[in-house]
Design a protein around this motif. Sequence first.
Motif, PDB file in Angstrom:
ATOM      1  N   ASP A 174       0.886  -0.998   0.191  1.00 37.59           N
ATOM      2  CA  ASP A 174       0.210  -0.077  -0.349  1.00 37.59           C
ATOM      3  C   ASP A 174       1.475   1.554   0.051  1.00 37.59           C
ATOM      4  O   ASP A 174       0.473   1.847  -0.524  1.00 37.59           O
ATOM      5  CB  ASP A 174      -0.850   0.357   1.433  1.00 37.59           C
ATOM      6  N   LEU A 175       1.917   1.154   0.861  1.00 39.33           N
ATOM      7  CA  LEU A 175       2.734   2.329   0.381  1.00 39.33           C
ATOM      8  C   LEU A 175       4.505   1.777   0.432  1.00 39.33           C
ATOM      9  O   LEU A 175       4.267   0.750   1.076  1.00 39.33           O
ATOM     10  CB  LEU A 175       2.503   3.097   1.751  1.00 39.33           C
ATOM     11  N   VAL A 176       5.383   2.444  -0.524  1.00 40.18           N
ATOM     12  CA  VAL A 176       6.657   2.137  -1.143  1.00 40.18           C
ATOM     13  C   VAL A 176       7.366   3.598  -0.233  1.00 40.18           C
ATOM     14  O   VAL A 176       7.302   3.930  -1.221  1.00 40.18           O
ATOM     15  CB  VAL A 176       6.756   1.584  -2.128  1.00 40.18           C
ATOM     16  N   SER A 232      -2.399   2.267  -4.496  1.00 41.21           N
ATOM     17  CA  SER A 232      -0.527   2.186  -3.804  1.00 41.21           C
ATOM     18  C   SER A 232      -0.510   3.290  -4.287  1.00 41.21           C
ATOM     19  O   SER A 232      -0.238   4.136  -5.196  1.00 41.21           O
ATOM     20  CB  SER A 232       0.005   0.870  -4.182  1.00 41.21           C
ATOM     21  N   VAL A 233       0.528   3.811  -2.702  1.00 47.32           N
ATOM     22  CA  VAL A 233       1.274   5.585  -2.980  1.00 47.32           C
ATOM     23  C   VAL A 233       3.152   4.569  -3.248  1.00 47.32           C
ATOM     24  O   VAL A 233       3.137   4.115  -1.930  1.00 47.32           O
ATOM     25  CB  VAL A 233       0.881   5.984  -1.949  1.00 47.32           C
ATOM     26  N   LEU A 234       4.044   4.970  -3.418  1.00 47.64           N
ATOM     27  CA  LEU A 234       5.481   5.229  -4.151  1.00 47.64           C
ATOM     28  C   LEU A 234       5.678   6.675  -3.301  1.00 47.64           C
ATOM     29  O   LEU A 234       5.434   7.801  -4.049  1.00 47.64           O
ATOM     30  CB  LEU A 234       5.736   4.821  -4.818  1.00 47.64           C
ATOM     31  N   ILE A 235       6.766   7.089  -3.401  1.00 51.53           N
ATOM     32  CA  ILE A 235       7.261   8.253  -2.218  1.00 51.53           C
ATOM     33  C   ILE A 235       8.680   7.740  -2.329  1.00 51.53           C
ATOM     34  O   ILE A 235       9.391   7.077  -2.367  1.00 51.53           O
ATOM     35  CB  ILE A 235       6.937   8.692  -1.128  1.00 51.53           C
ATOM     36  N   MET A 285       6.266  11.738  -5.492  1.00 56.17           N
ATOM     37  CA  MET A 285       4.551  10.907  -4.389  1.00 56.17           C
ATOM     38  C   MET A 285       3.932  10.432  -6.269  1.00 56.17           C
ATOM     39  O   MET A 285       3.674  10.815  -7.058  1.00 56.17           O
ATOM     40  CB  MET A 285       4.145  11.692  -3.643  1.00 56.17           C
ATOM     41  N   ALA A 286       4.211   9.238  -6.132  1.00 59.59           N
ATOM     42  CA  ALA A 286       3.426   8.277  -7.637  1.00 59.59           C
ATOM     43  C   ALA A 286       2.099   7.521  -6.663  1.00 59.59           C
ATOM     44  O   ALA A 286       2.440   6.952  -6.217  1.00 59.59           O
ATOM     45  CB  ALA A 286       4.271   7.159  -8.303  1.00 59.59           C
ATOM     46  N   PHE A 340       7.272   6.005 -14.381  1.00 59.07           N
ATOM     47  CA  PHE A 340       5.921   7.209 -13.820  1.00 59.07           C
ATOM     48  C   PHE A 340       4.931   8.000 -14.170  1.00 59.07           C
ATOM     49  O   PHE A 340       4.053   7.746 -14.490  1.00 59.07           O
ATOM     50  CB  PHE A 340       6.392   6.492 -12.187  1.00 59.07           C
ATOM     51  N   ILE A 341       6.297   9.380 -13.968  1.00 58.13           N
ATOM     52  CA  ILE A 341       4.995  10.246 -14.913  1.00 58.13           C
ATOM     53  C   ILE A 341       4.708   9.785 -16.257  1.00 58.13           C
ATOM     54  O   ILE A 341       3.529  10.331 -16.360  1.00 58.13           O
ATOM     55  CB  ILE A 341       6.445  11.219 -15.113  1.00 58.13           C
ATOM     56  N   ASN A 342       5.523   9.110 -17.017  1.00 62.31           N
ATOM     57  CA  ASN A 342       4.814   8.981 -18.581  1.00 62.31           C
ATOM     58  C   ASN A 342       3.865   7.651 -18.375  1.00 62.31           C
ATOM     59  O   ASN A 342       3.545   7.086 -19.375  1.00 62.31           O
ATOM     60  CB  ASN A 342       5.926   8.786 -19.383  1.00 62.31           C
ATOM     61  N   ASN A 343       3.528   7.417 -17.359  1.00 62.02           N
ATOM     62  CA  ASN A 343       3.116   5.745 -16.998  1.00 62.02           C
ATOM     63  C   ASN A 343       1.788   6.084 -17.087  1.00 62.02           C
ATOM     64  O   ASN A 343       1.455   6.502 -15.905  1.00 62.02           O
ATOM     65  CB  ASN A 343       3.717   4.758 -16.486  1.00 62.02           C
TER      66      ASN A 343
END
Length: 201
Positions: free
Chosen positions: A129-131, A155-158, A195-196, A176-179
């Motif tokens: 859920d959080l990475v 899910s949140v990636l930081i 943050m993605a 990630f930005i281009n996905n």
Amino acid sequence: MMPTFNPSHFLSYCQSLYEADSTYDSEQSNRLDRHRHVESDAAQFLANIATIRQPKKVLETGTSTGFSTLWLAYGLRHQAECDFISLDIDKNRSEAAHQHLQNTGLSASVRLIVQDALICLNDNTDVFDLVFLDAERQYYLDYIEGLYKALDVGSVLIVDNVISHRDEVSDFLAAFINNPRYLCHTLDIGAGLFMAVCQEP
């Protein structure tokens, strides 16, 4: 006897740890010898995200001596069930983190694992859920496919250091930005947090 958690003790302990580690890092000529923990405001942001998101599974890559680990555990402390894994390849740093977690009464909240993050991500079959990613930046591109598998809707990636070391992480962030699966933001907090948030399976 293991200390019980006390918020006032936790906050003063983290302030002292931040100051001590900052002094230590300033005295090291080799960056690899530094503890290189997150900035205090970034650590507190992580705690806020953990509190708001209430994740059931959390992965931190790059424990170091545990400053960000402490704050993530702080944000998760009211969670009845949460599997929080923190990885570091350096056994001594992981042991130092364990001591800090014990000293603040939070050691039961975290599974500290001494392992290469790439091996963990390649072998992983779980969704987190959080990475939080704060490891050696030259390997980030190798982590992308493993992170894609580890993240699902909500899910949140930081990622730390994305402003201070923009050139080193730009290709990784672009993945990630281009996905279209992700909505992404760069936050001017600490050394820069990316943050993605996963929007699609």
